[in-house]
Design a protein around this motif. Structure first.
Motif, PDB file in Angstrom:
ATOM      1  N   GLN A 148     -37.602  69.831  25.519  1.00  0.00           N
ATOM      2  CA  GLN A 148     -37.081  71.115  25.993  1.00  0.00           C
ATOM      3  C   GLN A 148     -35.679  70.945  26.570  1.00  0.00           C
ATOM      4  O   GLN A 148     -34.759  71.699  26.240  1.00  0.00           O
ATOM      5  CB  GLN A 148     -38.019  71.698  27.062  1.00  0.00           C
ATOM      6  CG  GLN A 148     -39.379  72.107  26.528  1.00  0.00           C
ATOM      7  CD  GLN A 148     -40.353  72.491  27.631  1.00  0.00           C
ATOM      8  OE1 GLN A 148     -40.113  72.235  28.810  1.00  0.00           O
ATOM      9  NE2 GLN A 148     -41.467  73.104  27.242  1.00  0.00           N
ATOM     10  N   ASN A 179     -39.197  75.513  22.202  1.00  0.00           N
ATOM     11  CA  ASN A 179     -38.834  74.644  23.332  1.00  0.00           C
ATOM     12  C   ASN A 179     -37.775  75.284  24.225  1.00  0.00           C
ATOM     13  O   ASN A 179     -37.819  75.134  25.439  1.00  0.00           O
ATOM     14  CB  ASN A 179     -38.365  73.278  22.829  1.00  0.00           C
ATOM     15  CG  ASN A 179     -39.537  72.352  22.536  1.00  0.00           C
ATOM     16  OD1 ASN A 179     -40.561  72.417  23.199  1.00  0.00           O
ATOM     17  ND2 ASN A 179     -39.395  71.516  21.533  1.00  0.00           N
ATOM     18  N   HIS A 181     -37.380  78.604  24.601  1.00  0.00           N
ATOM     19  CA  HIS A 181     -38.073  79.703  25.294  1.00  0.00           C
ATOM     20  C   HIS A 181     -38.935  79.178  26.439  1.00  0.00           C
ATOM     21  O   HIS A 181     -38.842  79.655  27.582  1.00  0.00           O
ATOM     22  CB  HIS A 181     -38.922  80.477  24.284  1.00  0.00           C
ATOM     23  CG  HIS A 181     -39.751  81.556  24.906  1.00  0.00           C
ATOM     24  ND1 HIS A 181     -39.198  82.739  25.348  1.00  0.00           N
ATOM     25  CD2 HIS A 181     -41.078  81.623  25.187  1.00  0.00           C
ATOM     26  CE1 HIS A 181     -40.165  83.496  25.878  1.00  0.00           C
ATOM     27  NE2 HIS A 181     -41.305  82.839  25.788  1.00  0.00           N
ATOM     28  N   ARG A 182     -39.754  78.174  26.139  1.00  0.00           N
ATOM     29  CA  ARG A 182     -40.651  77.632  27.168  1.00  0.00           C
ATOM     30  C   ARG A 182     -39.868  76.905  28.259  1.00  0.00           C
ATOM     31  O   ARG A 182     -40.213  76.978  29.438  1.00  0.00           O
ATOM     32  CB  ARG A 182     -41.673  76.684  26.534  1.00  0.00           C
ATOM     33  CG  ARG A 182     -42.696  77.415  25.690  1.00  0.00           C
ATOM     34  CD  ARG A 182     -43.700  76.478  25.090  1.00  0.00           C
ATOM     35  NE  ARG A 182     -44.676  77.210  24.290  1.00  0.00           N
ATOM     36  CZ  ARG A 182     -45.521  76.648  23.449  1.00  0.00           C
ATOM     37  NH1 ARG A 182     -45.519  75.337  23.294  1.00  0.00           N
ATOM     38  NH2 ARG A 182     -46.368  77.382  22.755  1.00  0.00           N
ATOM     39  N   ARG A 186     -39.826  77.825  32.168  1.00  0.00           N
ATOM     40  CA  ARG A 186     -40.173  76.806  33.177  1.00  0.00           C
ATOM     41  C   ARG A 186     -39.053  76.672  34.208  1.00  0.00           C
ATOM     42  O   ARG A 186     -39.310  76.560  35.411  1.00  0.00           O
ATOM     43  CB  ARG A 186     -40.419  75.466  32.470  1.00  0.00           C
ATOM     44  CG  ARG A 186     -40.660  74.300  33.394  1.00  0.00           C
ATOM     45  CD  ARG A 186     -42.118  74.154  33.777  1.00  0.00           C
ATOM     46  NE  ARG A 186     -42.283  72.999  34.659  1.00  0.00           N
ATOM     47  CZ  ARG A 186     -42.614  73.076  35.928  1.00  0.00           C
ATOM     48  NH1 ARG A 186     -42.839  74.235  36.492  1.00  0.00           N
ATOM     49  NH2 ARG A 186     -42.762  71.991  36.661  1.00  0.00           N
TER      50      ARG A 186
END
Length: 198
Positions: A148, A179, A181-182, A186
């Motif tokens: 990410q 990756n 987006h997440r 996060r």
């Protein structure tokens, strides 16, 4: 009377500073063949090792501020032309030819760039806020999964396209999107907890 000419001198091998060492060439050639066959891990390893060689190559030939741009342009050219590499020939020569073209392009761009005379009352910006922000951002990215953090750094900070980030990391285009987006989600959560952002 026969005139004897001295034997023709043998062609000198390219200087090691122009081409990688033969053992590196052989290994890089094998990695490129594997990459041409779809091996993303081999391709990532190749690009990482080649980047170190390119840095040394351009640091001897360009102003400090131009080195990173030249490396990126060369890596993009390698990516676009990777299908043209023929394993019957040394990888180092193929790489050096691309690097030389990019070096010449960079020199031409420098020539065309307008220059301005510096005035004596030139103000110097305070970079403390920028340095602090960069430090905070680096520490935040360290809290993400490496996949990410890597694609967020490439796409959001360095301006890569999704496709370029995919090629650079070996992740599929859809994996890069997921990756990012997440990872951003996060980061938002981390920032809200760490800095009490409501």
């Amino acid at each position: 009377m026969l005139v004897k000419f001295p034997p023709r001198p043998k062609a000198r091998a390219a200087s090691p500073q122009h081409n990688p060492a033969p053992t590196a060439q052989d290994e890089w050639g094998r990695l490129m063949v594997a990459a041409q066959g779809g091996n993303g891990g081999a391709y990532r390893r190749l690009l990482n090792e080649v980047t170190a060689w390119l840095r040394r190559y351009f640091q001897r030939r360009l102003p400090h501020g131009e080195v990173d741009d030249a490396i990126q342009e060369t890596l993009l050219a390698i990516h676009r032309r990777r299908h043209t590499y023929d394993p019957r020939y040394p990888f180092g020569s193929w790489l050096a030819a691309i690097a030389k073209r990019k070096w010449i392009d960079q020199l031409r761009a420098l020539e065309r760039r307008p220059t301005e005379d510096l005035t004596s009352d030139l103000s110097v910006a305070d970079h403390e806020a920028g340095i602090t922000s960069a430090s905070v951002l680096a520490s935040l990215l360290e809290e993400l999964r490496p996949a990410q953090a890597q694609v967020i750094h490439l796409v959001k900070l360095q301006g890569y396209s999704i496709e370029e980030a995919s090629a650079e990391t070996g992740q599929s285009v859809s994996a890069v999107k997921v990756n990012i987006h997440r990872g951003l989600a996060r980061l938002t959560t981390i920032i809200e907890k760490k800095y009490d952002v409501a």
